[in-house]
Design an enzyme around this catalytic site. Structure first.
Site, PDB file in Angstrom:
ATOM      1  N   LYS A   1     -10.680  -0.419  10.387  1.00 26.74           N
ATOM      2  CA  LYS A   1     -10.782  -2.069   9.098  1.00 26.74           C
ATOM      3  C   LYS A   1     -10.711  -2.939  10.412  1.00 26.74           C
ATOM      4  O   LYS A   1     -11.471  -4.158  10.130  1.00 26.74           O
ATOM      5  CB  LYS A   1      -9.105  -1.641   8.308  1.00 26.74           C
TER       6      LYS A   1
ATOM      7  N   CYS B   1      -4.695   2.413  -3.381  1.00 23.57           N
ATOM      8  CA  CYS B   1      -3.651   2.705  -3.214  1.00 23.57           C
ATOM      9  C   CYS B   1      -2.055   2.413  -3.396  1.00 23.57           C
ATOM     10  O   CYS B   1      -1.479   1.756  -2.472  1.00 23.57           O
ATOM     11  CB  CYS B   1      -3.334   3.574  -1.685  1.00 23.57           C
TER      12      CYS B   1
ATOM     13  N   GLN C   1      -4.935  -5.623   7.180  1.00 21.70           N
ATOM     14  CA  GLN C   1      -5.784  -6.123   6.313  1.00 21.70           C
ATOM     15  C   GLN C   1      -5.372  -8.084   6.713  1.00 21.70           C
ATOM     16  O   GLN C   1      -6.099  -8.836   6.909  1.00 21.70           O
ATOM     17  CB  GLN C   1      -5.160  -7.207   5.183  1.00 21.70           C
TER      18      GLN C   1
ATOM     19  N   ASP D   1       3.565  -4.442   8.325  1.00 22.83           N
ATOM     20  CA  ASP D   1       2.219  -3.733   8.096  1.00 22.83           C
ATOM     21  C   ASP D   1       0.377  -4.691   8.339  1.00 22.83           C
ATOM     22  O   ASP D   1       0.403  -5.579   8.037  1.00 22.83           O
ATOM     23  CB  ASP D   1       1.778  -2.512   6.249  1.00 22.83           C
TER      24      ASP D   1
ATOM     25  N   HIS E   1       0.371  -1.136   0.079  1.00 25.62           N
ATOM     26  CA  HIS E   1       0.329   0.196   0.178  1.00 25.62           C
ATOM     27  C   HIS E   1       0.947   1.399  -0.161  1.00 25.62           C
ATOM     28  O   HIS E   1       2.345   0.454   0.288  1.00 25.62           O
ATOM     29  CB  HIS E   1      -1.001  -0.497   1.737  1.00 25.62           C
TER      30      HIS E   1
END
Lengths: 158, 420
Positions: free
Chosen positions: B234, B378, B211, B208, B131
């Site tokens: 999220k 993104c 998700q 990261d 991202h």
């Protein structure tokens, strides 16, 4: 007018708007991206001595709305200078924003197809991107006029 | 209310979850809503809304400074939220948890504070799968500090090509910063391989986790990474809050990112000394109610049967992939991105259709009551790698059911007929 964005006339215009035959040795070539969606429009442009568009071609990697707008520009932009085209573009923008009737009497008649887009603010830039690309090309041409060279530029816009 | 269809055999009831989510239990304007844009923002269950509302109506005050009862209660609730997050991540201590405004802010914090320790020529390894939030901060660091960025490419399946690690991770590597789960392809990163490569040269690892956190427990000690970042919105939590977790000794060695109130030990007109972590990294009034809401969200998530939920999401993802494959069978212009069947993946599926722009597909799907995301997500370098302007992405959450997937497939069939 249908509220459906993907009415027949829009789809017909979009089919014409993928790309036009590229100008050979164009005076100005500009590529403009929409950073929101990745749409990309490339405009090749030749102008007369008075700055009016003599000929243009386009290539669109974008949505139906963007391609339809490019097709409309192909039809009507030749003969206009930057100020005239900017007025047309701003009128279309104002119409999409609901700030005036779309199409008004003096608009290009095909603007009627974009009337359903007004309800979808996130899609206004899709319609305006080809206009902004042509305006960017005209600005590039004006900026380089003193230098007398041909111009190729890639820009992120809108 | 949408028709209820539950895949058999998972033992998970998404409708019980949906009933807890006001926006889905009673969609606005009475319109059907098949919400499949969860990788962008998940919907919020009632316990999270209640936690934020209770705080703002019962304990709203600034934290860490006031001595009045409200301030003390707010400070205690904020500290409790931090402890809850730490427990969910299996962090060694609550002080390893820094609240930020989101995952992007957390990565920027690392790029500035850890980046301040790097020297020109030091290397940070990123990937094509990232991202922008895990790309742009490192490019900005490169431009101001003279570090070198090295990039792990993606495979045709949209996974990290980790076979390239030996050539990319050299003696000047100081950090490998990659996604835990791709927000576009759903591919899960082989974290152990990344950590092994980093440790072989003494480098750190940032994941990261934006998700990953919404779908599975995260144990930062078991992962053996150094930094872990994620967003609240999220993970069924509020917007405006995120988390940076980092090892305690590492955090203690880092300079602050932003300056201001609450992050200092002593300020004079000539100099300032810093508070210890985590407050060193939380300049200004933090996102108090949001942090409390995020803690409530992770508590709510933990209370679900996550094993059954995982099986449910896997079943829905397979249903979606099979449905897309069926639609693609008659159309050679459809391309489904992501790992091959059997490979690890999150409940995220992206696809492209030649001649049908993702925005047009998403717009027509919206007319069917299906919310998906179309565009570059993104992740423009990834789109460049795939030679695509964008994709259409469906991303699943606990409240989704087979009716949601089927609505997407039916709407897509209509869209393809109209745009063909």
């Amino acid at each position: 007018m249908s509220r459906d964005l993907y009415h027949q006339r829009m789809l017909e215009l979009a089919e014409r708007g993928d790309a036009s035959e590229r100008l050979a040795d164009a005076e100005v070539s500009v590529t403009l991206d929409n950073p929101l969606c990745g749409d990309r429009v490339r405009i090749d442009l030749d102008c007369a001595g008075d700055g009016r568009i003599d000929a243009l071609s386009h290539e669109v990697r974008g949505c139906v709305l963007c391609r339809a707008a490019a097709a409309v520009l192909d039809t009507h932009a030749p003969g206009l200078d930057a100020d005239e085209l900017r007025a047309v573009r701003d009128g279309l923008r104002d119409g999409l924003r609901g700030e005036r009737t779309l199409p008004a009497a003096h608009d290009w008649p095909e603007f009627a197809v974009f009337e359903p887009v007004a309800a979808h603010k996130s899609r206004h830039e899709c319609v305006l991107l080809p206009f902004d690309a042509v305006l960017s090309a005209l600005e590039q041409r004006a900026a380089s006029a003193n230098g007398g060279g041909r111009t190729t530029a890639s820009t992120t816009g809108t | 209310m949408n028709a209820a269809v539950t895949p058999p055999g998972t033992g998970f009831d998404p409708h019980a979850v949906r009933r807890q989510v006001p926006l889905l239990a009673d969609p606005p304007h009475g319109r059907s809503l098949h919400y499949l844009d969860n990788a962008a923002t998940a919907q919020v269950p009632r316990p999270v809304l209640d936690a934020v509302h209770d705080h703002d109506t019962m304990r709203r005050a600034n934290v860490l400074r006031g001595v009045h009862r409200l301030a003390e209660a707010a400070t205690e609730a904020y500290a409790s939220a931090r402890a809850t997050i730490a427990q969910h991540l299996n962090a060694a201590a609550p002080e390893e948890v820094v609240f930020t405004s989101g995952c992007t802010a957390a990565i920027n914090l690392v790029a500035h504070s850890f980046g301040a320790l790097l020297k020109p020529g030091d290397e940070v390894v990123i990937s094509e799968l990232e991202h922008h939030s895990n790309l742009v901060p490192w490019q900005m660091l490169r431009d101001r500090a003279g570090i070198v960025l090295r990039v792990i490419p993606v495979t045709a399946a949209g996974t990290l090509d980790l076979e390239r690690l030996p050539e990319l991770v050299g003696p000047r590597c100081r950090l490998i910063a990659v996604t835990h789960v791709s927000n576009v392809t759903g591919a899960e990163t082989d974290v152990a391989a990344v950590v092994a490569a980093a440790r072989s040269v003494g480098a750190r690892v940032l994941l990261d986790g934006a998700q990953q956190v919404p779908h599975a427990p995260v144990d930062v000690q078991a992962l053996d990474v150094d930094f872990y970042c994620f967003s609240g919105h999220k993970a069924y939590g509020p917007t405006g809050v995120g988390v940076l977790w980092a090892r305690g000794d590492l955090l203690a060695a880092l300079p602050p990112f932003l300056g201001g109130g609450e992050m200092i030990r002593r300020v004079t007109l000539t100099e300032t000394t810093w508070a210890p972590p985590p407050h060193r990294f939380e300049a200004g009034t933090p996102p108090i109610a949001q942090a409390i809401g995020l803690a409530a969200a992770l508590d709510w998530l933990q209370a679900q049967d996550l094993a059954a939920a995982g099986a449910h999401l896997h079943a829905l993802t397979q249903r979606l992939l099979a449905g897309l494959a069926s639609l693609a069978a008659g159309r050679d212009r459809m391309r489904i991105l992501g790992p091959a069947p059997g490979q690890p993946r999150g409940p995220i599926v992206s696809f492209s259709v030649t001649g049908a722009h993702p925005h047009d597909l998403a717009q027509i799907l919206d007319s069917h009551g299906v919310a998906v995301r179309g565009g570059h997500h993104c992740a423009q370098p990834l789109m460049d790698a795939f030679d695509l302007a964008g994709t259409t992405r469906a991303s699943l959450a606990l409240y989704n059911d087979a009716a949601d997937v089927d609505a997407l497939l039916n709407g897509l069939d209509d869209a393809l007929r109209r745009l063909a």
